[in-house]
Write an enzyme that holds these catalytic residues in place. Structure first.
Site, PDB file in Angstrom:
ATOM      1  N   ARG A 189       0.955  -1.282   0.291  1.00 44.60           N
ATOM      2  CA  ARG A 189      -0.381   0.029   0.544  1.00 44.60           C
ATOM      3  C   ARG A 189       1.124   1.382  -0.162  1.00 44.60           C
ATOM      4  O   ARG A 189       1.777   1.669   0.769  1.00 44.60           O
ATOM      5  CB  ARG A 189      -0.547  -0.016   1.210  1.00 44.60           C
ATOM      6  CG  ARG A 189      -1.535   1.006   1.214  1.00 44.60           C
ATOM      7  CD  ARG A 189      -3.195   0.397   2.269  1.00 44.60           C
ATOM      8  NE  ARG A 189      -3.614   1.884   2.623  1.00 44.60           N
ATOM      9  CZ  ARG A 189      -3.750   2.653   3.105  1.00 44.60           C
ATOM     10  NH1 ARG A 189      -2.687   2.594   4.376  1.00 44.60           N
ATOM     11  NH2 ARG A 189      -5.362   3.586   3.769  1.00 44.60           N
ATOM     12  N   SER A 214     -12.758  -3.868   0.274  1.00 42.53           N
ATOM     13  CA  SER A 214     -13.209  -3.450   1.897  1.00 42.53           C
ATOM     14  C   SER A 214     -14.893  -2.994   1.421  1.00 42.53           C
ATOM     15  O   SER A 214     -15.184  -2.471   0.810  1.00 42.53           O
ATOM     16  CB  SER A 214     -12.310  -1.819   1.605  1.00 42.53           C
ATOM     17  OG  SER A 214     -10.843  -2.371   1.269  1.00 42.53           O
ATOM     18  N   LYS A 261      -5.208   4.936   9.570  1.00 36.53           N
ATOM     19  CA  LYS A 261      -6.333   5.004   9.022  1.00 36.53           C
ATOM     20  C   LYS A 261      -7.544   6.180   9.775  1.00 36.53           C
ATOM     21  O   LYS A 261      -8.789   6.148   9.795  1.00 36.53           O
ATOM     22  CB  LYS A 261      -7.947   4.065   8.806  1.00 36.53           C
ATOM     23  CG  LYS A 261      -7.248   3.311   7.578  1.00 36.53           C
ATOM     24  CD  LYS A 261      -8.298   3.905   6.075  1.00 36.53           C
ATOM     25  CE  LYS A 261      -7.127   2.386   4.652  1.00 36.53           C
ATOM     26  NZ  LYS A 261      -8.348   2.594   3.569  1.00 36.53           N
TER      27      LYS A 261
END
Lengths: 219, 219
Positions: free
Chosen positions: B42, B111, B140
Protein backbone atom coordinates in the site's frame (compact mmCIF):
# COMPACT_ATOMS: atom_id res chain seq x y z
CA UNK A 1 1.44 10.07 -36.44
CA UNK A 2 -0.61 12.53 -38.41
CA UNK A 3 -3.82 11.93 -36.49
CA UNK A 4 -1.83 12.59 -33.38
CA UNK A 5 -0.38 15.87 -34.68
CA UNK A 6 -3.74 17.25 -35.70
CA UNK A 7 -5.13 16.71 -32.24
CA UNK A 8 -2.09 18.23 -30.54
CA UNK A 9 -2.67 21.81 -31.73
CA UNK A 10 -4.34 22.99 -28.54
CA UNK A 11 -4.39 20.41 -25.81
CA UNK A 12 -6.27 21.43 -22.69
CA UNK A 13 -5.12 19.94 -19.38
CA UNK A 14 -7.75 20.30 -16.68
CA UNK A 15 -7.21 21.61 -13.18
CA UNK A 16 -10.25 21.53 -10.95
CA UNK A 17 -8.90 24.15 -8.55
CA UNK A 18 -8.28 26.67 -11.30
CA UNK A 19 -11.84 26.23 -12.57
CA UNK A 20 -12.94 28.20 -9.53
CA UNK A 21 -16.06 26.21 -8.74
CA UNK A 22 -17.30 25.97 -12.33
CA UNK A 23 -18.05 22.39 -13.45
CA UNK A 24 -15.08 21.01 -15.36
CA UNK A 25 -17.34 19.84 -18.18
CA UNK A 26 -18.56 23.39 -18.70
CA UNK A 27 -15.06 24.88 -18.92
CA UNK A 28 -13.98 22.06 -21.23
CA UNK A 29 -16.99 22.49 -23.49
CA UNK A 30 -16.31 26.19 -23.88
CA UNK A 31 -12.62 25.59 -24.54
CA UNK A 32 -13.53 23.09 -27.26
CA UNK A 33 -15.87 25.62 -28.81
CA UNK A 34 -12.93 28.03 -28.82
CA UNK A 35 -10.66 25.60 -30.63
CA UNK A 36 -9.17 23.09 -28.19
CA UNK A 37 -8.28 19.92 -30.11
CA UNK A 38 -7.68 17.52 -27.20
CA UNK A 39 -8.46 17.34 -23.49
CA UNK A 40 -6.52 15.67 -20.71
CA UNK A 41 -8.22 15.08 -17.39
CA UNK A 42 -5.69 15.46 -14.61
CA UNK A 43 -6.78 14.69 -11.07
CA UNK A 44 -4.08 14.25 -8.49
CA UNK A 45 -6.37 14.43 -5.46
CA UNK A 46 -9.36 12.25 -6.43
CA UNK A 47 -9.77 8.58 -5.67
CA UNK A 48 -9.94 6.38 -8.75
CA UNK A 49 -13.68 5.88 -8.36
CA UNK A 50 -14.50 9.56 -8.66
CA UNK A 51 -11.77 10.05 -11.26
CA UNK A 52 -13.44 7.38 -13.38
CA UNK A 53 -16.83 9.06 -12.98
CA UNK A 54 -15.33 12.39 -14.08
CA UNK A 55 -13.72 10.81 -17.13
CA UNK A 56 -17.03 9.17 -18.05
CA UNK A 57 -18.82 12.50 -17.75
CA UNK A 58 -16.27 14.35 -19.88
CA UNK A 59 -16.35 11.53 -22.41
CA UNK A 60 -20.09 12.00 -22.80
CA UNK A 61 -19.72 15.74 -23.12
CA UNK A 62 -17.03 15.35 -25.81
CA UNK A 63 -18.92 12.70 -27.78
CA UNK A 64 -19.34 13.72 -31.40
CA UNK A 65 -16.79 16.56 -31.22
CA UNK A 66 -13.87 14.49 -32.51
CA UNK A 67 -11.81 15.84 -29.61
CA UNK A 68 -9.97 12.98 -27.92
CA UNK A 69 -9.98 12.60 -24.15
CA UNK A 70 -6.76 11.67 -22.37
CA UNK A 71 -6.39 10.47 -18.79
CA UNK A 72 -3.39 11.60 -16.76
CA UNK A 73 -1.28 8.96 -15.01
CA UNK A 74 -3.96 6.33 -14.24
CA UNK A 75 -3.78 3.75 -17.01
CA UNK A 76 -6.40 1.67 -15.19
CA UNK A 77 -8.86 4.58 -15.14
CA UNK A 78 -8.22 5.21 -18.84
CA UNK A 79 -8.92 1.56 -19.65
CA UNK A 80 -12.01 1.39 -17.46
CA UNK A 81 -13.43 4.55 -19.03
CA UNK A 82 -12.54 3.65 -22.60
CA UNK A 83 -10.63 6.93 -22.92
CA UNK A 84 -8.97 7.81 -26.21
CA UNK A 85 -5.57 8.20 -24.64
CA UNK A 86 -3.42 8.21 -21.56
CA UNK A 87 -0.57 10.48 -20.57
CA UNK A 88 2.28 9.46 -18.27
CA UNK A 89 5.10 11.46 -16.72
CA UNK A 90 8.59 10.28 -15.88
CA UNK A 91 7.43 9.32 -12.35
CA UNK A 92 4.38 7.40 -13.58
CA UNK A 93 4.24 3.94 -15.13
CA UNK A 94 7.02 3.52 -17.70
CA UNK A 95 5.86 4.14 -21.26
CA UNK A 96 6.55 0.55 -22.28
CA UNK A 97 4.33 -0.78 -19.48
CA UNK A 98 1.60 1.73 -20.28
CA UNK A 99 1.67 0.71 -23.94
CA UNK A 100 1.58 -2.96 -23.05
CA UNK A 101 -1.47 -2.40 -20.83
CA UNK A 102 -3.49 -0.24 -23.22
CA UNK A 103 -2.67 -2.10 -26.43
CA UNK A 104 -2.28 -0.43 -29.82
CA UNK A 105 -5.64 1.35 -30.00
CA UNK A 106 -5.14 3.96 -27.30
CA UNK A 107 -3.05 7.11 -27.76
CA UNK A 108 -0.08 7.35 -25.42
CA UNK A 109 1.73 10.54 -24.46
CA UNK A 110 4.85 10.84 -22.34
CA UNK A 111 6.34 13.91 -20.62
CA UNK A 112 10.00 14.44 -21.47
CA UNK A 113 12.61 17.10 -20.85
CA UNK A 114 15.45 15.98 -23.13
CA UNK A 115 15.96 14.42 -26.56
CA UNK A 116 17.15 11.24 -24.83
CA UNK A 117 13.94 10.91 -22.85
CA UNK A 118 11.95 11.67 -25.99
CA UNK A 119 13.75 9.03 -28.03
CA UNK A 120 13.22 6.42 -25.34
CA UNK A 121 9.53 7.27 -24.95
CA UNK A 122 8.92 6.93 -28.68
CA UNK A 123 10.85 3.67 -28.82
CA UNK A 124 8.71 2.44 -25.92
CA UNK A 125 5.48 3.13 -27.74
CA UNK A 126 4.57 6.78 -27.19
CA UNK A 127 2.47 8.44 -29.90
CA UNK A 128 3.67 11.86 -28.84
CA UNK A 129 6.05 13.42 -26.36
CA UNK A 130 5.25 16.42 -24.26
CA UNK A 131 8.22 18.67 -23.67
CA UNK A 132 7.93 20.06 -20.19
CA UNK A 133 8.16 22.51 -18.64
CA UNK A 134 8.81 25.03 -21.40
CA UNK A 135 8.43 27.90 -18.97
CA UNK A 136 8.11 27.84 -15.19
CA UNK A 137 4.54 27.73 -13.99
CA UNK A 138 2.69 27.84 -10.69
CA UNK A 139 0.67 24.70 -11.57
CA UNK A 140 3.82 22.58 -11.37
CA UNK A 141 5.71 24.13 -8.47
CA UNK A 142 8.01 21.12 -8.16
CA UNK A 143 9.47 21.57 -11.63
CA UNK A 144 12.67 23.45 -11.10
CA UNK A 145 14.22 23.82 -14.51
CA UNK A 146 12.42 25.15 -17.56
CA UNK A 147 13.64 23.84 -20.92
CA UNK A 148 12.74 27.05 -22.74
CA UNK A 149 12.26 27.51 -26.47
CA UNK A 150 15.74 26.01 -26.88
CA UNK A 151 14.58 22.80 -25.26
CA UNK A 152 11.68 22.55 -27.70
CA UNK A 153 13.97 23.26 -30.66
CA UNK A 154 16.50 20.71 -29.46
CA UNK A 155 13.92 17.91 -29.35
CA UNK A 156 12.48 18.92 -32.75
CA UNK A 157 15.97 18.85 -34.25
CA UNK A 158 16.80 15.47 -32.73
CA UNK A 159 13.45 13.96 -33.75
CA UNK A 160 12.23 15.70 -36.91
CA UNK A 161 9.26 13.38 -37.42
CA UNK A 162 8.06 13.02 -33.84
CA UNK A 163 4.76 14.40 -32.61
CA UNK A 164 5.89 17.01 -30.10
CA UNK A 165 3.65 18.85 -27.69
CA UNK A 166 4.92 21.61 -25.41
CA UNK A 167 3.63 22.40 -21.93
CA UNK A 168 4.43 24.73 -19.06
CA UNK A 169 3.50 28.39 -18.73
CA UNK A 170 2.11 28.63 -22.25
CA UNK A 171 -0.51 31.24 -23.13
CA UNK A 172 -1.53 33.48 -26.02
CA UNK A 173 1.58 35.63 -25.60
CA UNK A 174 4.11 32.88 -26.17
CA UNK A 175 2.28 30.07 -28.02
CA UNK A 176 3.36 31.31 -31.46
CA UNK A 177 7.04 31.26 -30.48
CA UNK A 178 6.72 27.79 -28.93
CA UNK A 179 5.24 26.36 -32.12
CA UNK A 180 7.72 28.26 -34.28
CA UNK A 181 10.47 26.66 -32.21
CA UNK A 182 9.24 23.25 -33.27
CA UNK A 183 6.22 22.11 -31.27
CA UNK A 184 3.25 20.61 -33.11
CA UNK A 185 0.99 22.23 -30.58
CA UNK A 186 0.72 23.45 -27.04
CA UNK A 187 -0.77 22.07 -23.86
CA UNK A 188 -2.38 24.66 -21.66
CA UNK A 189 -3.65 24.57 -18.10
CA UNK A 190 -4.12 27.90 -16.35
CA UNK A 191 -4.47 30.23 -19.33
CA UNK A 192 -7.71 28.42 -20.13
CA UNK A 193 -8.85 26.84 -16.86
CA UNK A 194 -8.65 30.05 -14.87
CA UNK A 195 -9.95 32.33 -17.63
CA UNK A 196 -13.35 33.92 -17.07
CA UNK A 197 -13.95 33.22 -20.77
CA UNK A 198 -12.42 29.83 -21.64
CA UNK A 199 -13.79 29.97 -25.18
CA UNK A 200 -12.10 33.29 -25.98
CA UNK A 201 -8.91 32.20 -24.21
CA UNK A 202 -8.77 28.98 -26.23
CA UNK A 203 -9.52 30.84 -29.49
CA UNK A 204 -6.73 33.34 -28.88
CA UNK A 205 -4.18 30.62 -28.15
CA UNK A 206 -5.32 28.50 -31.08
CA UNK A 207 -4.85 31.48 -33.41
CA UNK A 208 -1.29 31.86 -32.16
CA UNK A 209 -0.62 28.15 -32.68
CA UNK A 210 -1.80 28.41 -36.28
CA UNK A 211 0.34 31.51 -36.77
CA UNK A 212 3.33 29.60 -35.41
CA UNK A 213 2.70 26.70 -37.82
CA UNK A 214 2.46 29.20 -40.66
CA UNK A 215 5.85 30.64 -39.68
CA UNK A 216 7.38 27.16 -39.84
CA UNK A 217 5.83 26.41 -43.22
CA UNK A 218 7.19 29.61 -44.80
CA UNK A 219 10.28 30.59 -42.93
CA UNK B 1 -12.68 -19.65 -2.65
CA UNK B 2 -10.64 -22.05 -0.57
CA UNK B 3 -7.31 -20.92 -1.94
CA UNK B 4 -8.39 -17.43 -1.01
CA UNK B 5 -9.32 -18.36 2.56
CA UNK B 6 -6.05 -20.11 3.25
CA UNK B 7 -4.10 -17.06 2.26
CA UNK B 8 -6.26 -14.71 4.30
CA UNK B 9 -5.20 -15.98 7.74
CA UNK B 10 -2.65 -13.25 8.36
CA UNK B 11 -2.59 -10.60 5.68
CA UNK B 12 0.10 -7.97 6.10
CA UNK B 13 -0.60 -4.50 4.73
CA UNK B 14 2.57 -2.46 4.38
CA UNK B 15 3.12 1.08 5.59
CA UNK B 16 6.46 2.59 4.72
CA UNK B 17 6.31 5.23 7.44
CA UNK B 18 5.68 2.69 10.18
CA UNK B 19 8.69 0.65 9.04
CA UNK B 20 10.83 3.38 10.55
CA UNK B 21 13.51 3.46 7.89
CA UNK B 22 13.86 -0.33 7.58
CA UNK B 23 13.53 -1.58 4.00
CA UNK B 24 9.98 -2.81 3.39
CA UNK B 25 11.25 -6.06 1.91
CA UNK B 26 13.11 -6.83 5.14
CA UNK B 27 10.07 -6.26 7.35
CA UNK B 28 7.91 -8.28 4.96
CA UNK B 29 10.36 -11.15 4.85
CA UNK B 30 10.46 -11.35 8.63
CA UNK B 31 6.67 -11.18 8.87
CA UNK B 32 6.38 -14.05 6.39
CA UNK B 33 8.84 -16.08 8.41
CA UNK B 34 6.58 -15.41 11.41
CA UNK B 35 3.48 -16.68 9.62
CA UNK B 36 2.04 -13.96 7.38
CA UNK B 37 0.08 -15.66 4.58
CA UNK B 38 -0.41 -12.69 2.24
CA UNK B 39 1.11 -9.27 1.69
CA UNK B 40 -0.50 -6.12 0.34
CA UNK B 41 1.70 -3.27 -0.79
CA UNK B 42 0.00 0.00 0.00
CA UNK B 43 1.63 3.22 -1.19
CA UNK B 44 -0.48 6.33 -1.18
CA UNK B 45 2.38 8.78 -1.66
CA UNK B 46 4.53 7.17 -4.36
CA UNK B 47 4.27 7.80 -8.09
CA UNK B 48 3.27 4.73 -10.09
CA UNK B 49 6.80 4.29 -11.42
CA UNK B 50 8.33 3.84 -7.99
CA UNK B 51 5.29 1.90 -6.79
CA UNK B 52 5.81 -0.56 -9.64
CA UNK B 53 9.50 -0.90 -8.76
CA UNK B 54 8.59 -1.63 -5.13
CA UNK B 55 6.04 -4.25 -6.15
CA UNK B 56 8.61 -5.88 -8.42
CA UNK B 57 11.13 -5.99 -5.58
CA UNK B 58 8.66 -7.49 -3.11
CA UNK B 59 7.55 -9.99 -5.75
CA UNK B 60 11.12 -11.19 -6.08
CA UNK B 61 11.55 -11.42 -2.34
CA UNK B 62 8.31 -13.45 -1.99
CA UNK B 63 9.09 -15.79 -4.89
CA UNK B 64 8.92 -19.40 -3.79
CA UNK B 65 7.18 -18.66 -0.48
CA UNK B 66 3.66 -19.26 -1.81
CA UNK B 67 2.64 -15.97 -0.18
CA UNK B 68 0.60 -13.92 -2.66
CA UNK B 69 1.35 -10.25 -3.22
CA UNK B 70 -1.53 -7.80 -3.52
CA UNK B 71 -1.37 -4.23 -4.80
CA UNK B 72 -3.52 -1.59 -3.16
CA UNK B 73 -5.73 0.59 -5.37
CA UNK B 74 -3.62 0.72 -8.56
CA UNK B 75 -4.96 -1.94 -10.88
CA UNK B 76 -2.54 -0.77 -13.55
CA UNK B 77 0.45 -1.26 -11.27
CA UNK B 78 -0.81 -4.73 -10.32
CA UNK B 79 -1.13 -5.67 -13.99
CA UNK B 80 2.24 -4.23 -14.94
CA UNK B 81 3.96 -6.06 -12.08
CA UNK B 82 2.14 -9.33 -12.59
CA UNK B 83 0.99 -9.22 -8.96
CA UNK B 84 -1.12 -12.06 -7.57
CA UNK B 85 -3.92 -9.76 -6.54
CA UNK B 86 -5.29 -6.28 -6.22
CA UNK B 87 -7.28 -4.67 -3.44
CA UNK B 88 -9.71 -1.79 -3.94
CA UNK B 89 -11.61 0.34 -1.46
CA UNK B 90 -15.01 1.94 -1.89
CA UNK B 91 -13.35 5.12 -3.27
CA UNK B 92 -11.16 3.24 -5.73
CA UNK B 93 -12.13 1.68 -9.05
CA UNK B 94 -15.43 -0.20 -8.73
CA UNK B 95 -14.95 -3.94 -8.19
CA UNK B 96 -16.63 -4.78 -11.50
CA UNK B 97 -14.20 -2.54 -13.41
CA UNK B 98 -11.23 -3.93 -11.52
CA UNK B 99 -12.32 -7.50 -12.29
CA UNK B 100 -12.86 -6.65 -15.95
CA UNK B 101 -9.36 -5.17 -16.17
CA UNK B 102 -7.47 -7.94 -14.38
CA UNK B 103 -9.36 -10.89 -15.85
CA UNK B 104 -10.09 -14.10 -13.98
CA UNK B 105 -6.55 -15.02 -12.96
CA UNK B 106 -5.85 -12.28 -10.43
CA UNK B 107 -7.25 -12.25 -6.89
CA UNK B 108 -9.51 -9.30 -6.14
CA UNK B 109 -10.31 -7.96 -2.68
CA UNK B 110 -12.74 -5.18 -1.83
CA UNK B 111 -13.10 -3.16 1.39
CA UNK B 112 -16.64 -3.16 2.74
CA UNK B 113 -18.39 -1.97 5.87
CA UNK B 114 -21.83 -3.56 5.51
CA UNK B 115 -23.43 -6.81 4.28
CA UNK B 116 -24.88 -4.86 1.34
CA UNK B 117 -21.46 -3.64 0.23
CA UNK B 118 -20.09 -7.16 0.70
CA UNK B 119 -22.84 -8.75 -1.37
CA UNK B 120 -22.34 -6.25 -4.18
CA UNK B 121 -18.55 -6.69 -4.16
CA UNK B 122 -18.85 -10.46 -4.42
CA UNK B 123 -21.44 -10.18 -7.18
CA UNK B 124 -19.05 -7.83 -8.99
CA UNK B 125 -16.23 -10.34 -8.93
CA UNK B 126 -14.42 -9.98 -5.59
CA UNK B 127 -12.66 -13.10 -4.29
CA UNK B 128 -12.81 -11.78 -0.75
CA UNK B 129 -14.17 -8.82 1.15
CA UNK B 130 -12.28 -6.95 3.79
CA UNK B 131 -14.49 -5.68 6.61
CA UNK B 132 -13.13 -2.37 7.70
CA UNK B 133 -12.48 -0.81 10.07
CA UNK B 134 -13.14 -3.34 12.81
CA UNK B 135 -11.61 -1.03 15.39
CA UNK B 136 -10.50 2.56 15.08
CA UNK B 137 -6.85 2.95 14.15
CA UNK B 138 -4.36 5.76 13.70
CA UNK B 139 -3.32 4.46 10.24
CA UNK B 140 -6.76 5.35 8.84
CA UNK B 141 -7.59 8.61 10.61
CA UNK B 142 -10.37 9.40 8.15
CA UNK B 143 -12.41 6.35 9.08
CA UNK B 144 -14.92 7.57 11.59
CA UNK B 145 -17.06 4.59 12.43
CA UNK B 146 -15.72 1.22 13.50
CA UNK B 147 -17.90 -1.79 12.65
CA UNK B 148 -16.72 -3.75 15.69
CA UNK B 149 -16.96 -7.49 16.23
CA UNK B 150 -20.69 -7.12 15.56
CA UNK B 151 -19.97 -5.81 12.07
CA UNK B 152 -17.80 -8.84 11.34
CA UNK B 153 -20.46 -11.20 12.68
CA UNK B 154 -23.17 -9.48 10.68
CA UNK B 155 -21.30 -9.96 7.39
CA UNK B 156 -20.47 -13.59 8.24
CA UNK B 157 -24.12 -14.26 9.01
CA UNK B 158 -25.32 -12.60 5.80
CA UNK B 159 -22.72 -14.36 3.67
CA UNK B 160 -21.85 -17.70 5.26
CA UNK B 161 -19.65 -18.88 2.39
CA UNK B 162 -17.80 -15.66 1.59
CA UNK B 163 -14.10 -15.20 2.16
CA UNK B 164 -14.04 -12.49 4.82
CA UNK B 165 -10.98 -10.63 5.99
CA UNK B 166 -11.08 -8.12 8.84
CA UNK B 167 -8.91 -5.02 9.16
CA UNK B 168 -8.53 -2.03 11.44
CA UNK B 169 -6.76 -1.92 14.79
CA UNK B 170 -6.15 -5.67 14.92
CA UNK B 171 -3.28 -7.09 16.93
CA UNK B 172 -2.44 -10.13 19.06
CA UNK B 173 -4.82 -9.01 21.82
CA UNK B 174 -7.97 -9.01 19.69
CA UNK B 175 -7.25 -11.24 16.65
CA UNK B 176 -8.76 -14.34 18.28
CA UNK B 177 -12.06 -12.56 18.97
CA UNK B 178 -12.18 -11.13 15.44
CA UNK B 179 -11.79 -14.57 13.89
CA UNK B 180 -14.19 -16.11 16.41
CA UNK B 181 -16.71 -13.47 15.32
CA UNK B 182 -16.54 -14.80 11.77
CA UNK B 183 -13.48 -13.53 9.90
CA UNK B 184 -11.39 -16.01 7.93
CA UNK B 185 -8.34 -14.03 8.85
CA UNK B 186 -7.03 -10.63 9.82
CA UNK B 187 -5.23 -7.89 7.98
CA UNK B 188 -2.63 -6.10 10.04
CA UNK B 189 -0.68 -2.91 9.49
CA UNK B 190 0.90 -1.29 12.53
CA UNK B 191 1.09 -4.28 14.88
CA UNK B 192 3.60 -5.80 12.46
CA UNK B 193 5.04 -2.86 10.50
CA UNK B 194 6.02 -0.87 13.57
CA UNK B 195 7.15 -3.83 15.65
CA UNK B 196 10.86 -4.05 16.44
CA UNK B 197 10.46 -7.80 15.83
CA UNK B 198 8.05 -8.31 12.90
CA UNK B 199 8.60 -12.06 12.92
CA UNK B 200 7.57 -12.46 16.56
CA UNK B 201 4.69 -10.01 16.10
CA UNK B 202 3.40 -11.98 13.11
CA UNK B 203 3.81 -15.31 14.92
CA UNK B 204 1.85 -14.08 17.94
CA UNK B 205 -1.03 -12.81 15.79
CA UNK B 206 -1.05 -15.94 13.64
CA UNK B 207 -1.35 -18.07 16.78
CA UNK B 208 -4.37 -16.04 17.85
CA UNK B 209 -5.94 -16.42 14.40
CA UNK B 210 -5.55 -20.19 14.57
CA UNK B 211 -7.00 -20.17 18.10
CA UNK B 212 -9.98 -18.19 16.81
CA UNK B 213 -10.55 -20.68 13.98
CA UNK B 214 -10.38 -23.49 16.52
CA UNK B 215 -13.05 -21.77 18.59
CA UNK B 216 -15.33 -21.59 15.55
CA UNK B 217 -14.76 -25.23 14.68
CA UNK B 218 -15.68 -26.44 18.20
CA UNK B 219 -18.01 -23.90 19.69
Amino acid sequence: MSRCCDVLRLYLVTDRELAGGRPLAEVVERAVRGGATAVQLREKALGAGRFLAEVAELKRSLAGTGVPLFVNDRVDVALAAGADGVHVGQDDLPAAEARRLVGPGVLLGVSVATPEEARRALADGADYVSVSPVFLTPTKPDAEVAVGLEGVARIRKALPDAAVLAIGGIDARNARAVVAAGADGVAVVSAIMSSPDPQAAAAAIRDEVEAGLELRRSP
